[in-house]
Motif scaffolding. Sequence first.
Motif, short mmCIF file in Angstrom:
data_model
loop_
_atom_site.label_atom_id
_atom_site.label_comp_id
_atom_site.label_asym_id
_atom_site.label_seq_id
_atom_site.Cartn_x
_atom_site.Cartn_y
_atom_site.Cartn_z
N GLU A 317 0.86 -1.18 0.00
CA GLU A 317 0.00 0.00 0.00
C GLU A 317 0.91 1.23 0.00
O GLU A 317 2.10 1.15 0.28
N LYS A 408 -0.12 -3.66 3.24
CA LYS A 408 -1.44 -3.17 3.60
C LYS A 408 -2.10 -3.99 4.70
O LYS A 408 -3.00 -3.50 5.38
N GLU A 409 -1.62 -5.24 4.89
CA GLU A 409 -2.23 -6.04 5.96
C GLU A 409 -1.96 -5.43 7.34
O GLU A 409 -2.67 -5.72 8.30
N LEU A 411 -2.44 -2.31 8.04
CA LEU A 411 -3.58 -1.44 8.32
C LEU A 411 -4.85 -2.25 8.57
O LEU A 411 -5.68 -1.89 9.38
N LYS A 412 -4.99 -3.34 7.85
CA LYS A 412 -6.18 -4.17 8.03
C LYS A 412 -6.21 -4.77 9.43
O LYS A 412 -7.27 -4.94 10.02
N ALA A 413 -5.02 -5.05 9.94
CA ALA A 413 -4.95 -5.63 11.28
C ALA A 413 -4.89 -4.55 12.36
O ALA A 413 -4.94 -4.84 13.53
N LYS A 420 -0.19 -1.48 16.43
CA LYS A 420 -0.77 -1.35 15.10
C LYS A 420 -1.74 -0.17 15.03
O LYS A 420 -1.87 0.47 13.98
N GLN A 424 -1.38 2.90 12.31
CA GLN A 424 -2.49 3.40 11.49
C GLN A 424 -2.67 4.90 11.67
O GLN A 424 -2.87 5.63 10.69
#
Length: 433
Positions: A317, A408-409, A411-413, A420, A424
């Motif tokens: 990302e 990008k994972e 941000l997903k996490a 984390k 973000q």
Amino acid sequence: MQGNRILPEEKVFKDPVHRYIHVRDELIWDLIGTREVQRLRRIRQLGTTFLTFHGAEHTRFNHSLGVYEIMRRIIDVFQGRPNWDENERLLCLAAAVLHDIGHGPFSHSFEKVYDTDHEAWTRRIILEDTEVNAVLRRMGDDFPEKVAEVIEKTYDNKLVVSMISSQIDADRMDYLQRDAFYTGVSYGHFDMERILRVMRPTEEQAVIKYTGMHAVEDYIMSRYQMYWQVYFHPVTRSAEVILSKLLHRVKDLYEKGYEFQTPPRHFIGFINNEITLEEYIKLDESVTMYYFQMWQEEEDAILQDLCRRFLDRRLFEHVEFDQHFVMNQWSELRQLFIDAGFDPDYYLVIDFSSDLPYDFYRPGEEEERMPIHLLTSDDRLRELSRESELVEAISGKKRTDQKVYFPKELLKAAGSDATKQRIQEILMDRGGA
């Protein structure tokens, strides 16, 4: 000395951009058939861009033939005009075919990581014991050196150099149209036929008749759009970032004595800066992709992951950033990545892109760019940006793009723990993802 012969029957390549590419000279036909030129079929013109625009699978071989064809057409226009020396014809055509001969697989990434230079390899392929050199020497022992000088922009005939390397030349006119065609975008199109018809030779450079100014404006804007919509596309840059980090990881592991299940035999010369010309010629993108496939099974988790990301298009990302961010939050962000289990040397990357679409003459600059000149009806030369308000608006203005790339994972996490969540917060402050 054999010299050159006109072929008993003209050879023709069918081309999607120029319709037909015509070869009448035995010298050019034999150059195209050398192993070093044929190798360019196995090297993509646009590197990682195929991961963004799925049609961008065209090669440096395609492009080299296209540059040759445009050069051939320019020479047809120049024939019989003042300042044009017909004895330079084969030199121009050979330089057009060979101008990219030194590029390696995913050229620019390899060059940055392994500190090599495609221009130096171009010179070696032309001057050392190669099939290309043997063909060129038919024109005389000094002919390979002349071809190398044209490509290096040191040849004493500046007009010849400008035809292959200037702000409007055979190289740029081909890659803009070809890259636009294969990526499927509309930005790179301009009226090349018009430009060629009004191109004229002078002692210093190829110039354009004043009546062709609007076609040149279109060309300049096409170049501007292609750089920002295609060449610097953030998805392409993400793939480039992953590829560069993958190559760095191979180098780091090798230097630390890591035992590869599939040793990087074709990379060792690059890593040790001891690569031979023969080793260089044998390395192409089919070879590098084989290694990427095999390294998906390596025990090193980072190398394994980067290979899978590149091959399966699981890219990073990106967010925009500014210098304030780097000064104030970069160190904290790196530590947060470490805390989250991601090595920031491989998973947190700053990337810069910059382009100068057109430049006027700046004496004393490290890279002096010869501007485009218009030829008036009374034979005076006028610099393009002084006559075109459109070109003046973008002249000398370097546009720079700055992005941070990361998995990008993350941000997903984000939100699953404080680390984390903070990552973000910082990244979203940058405007984005």
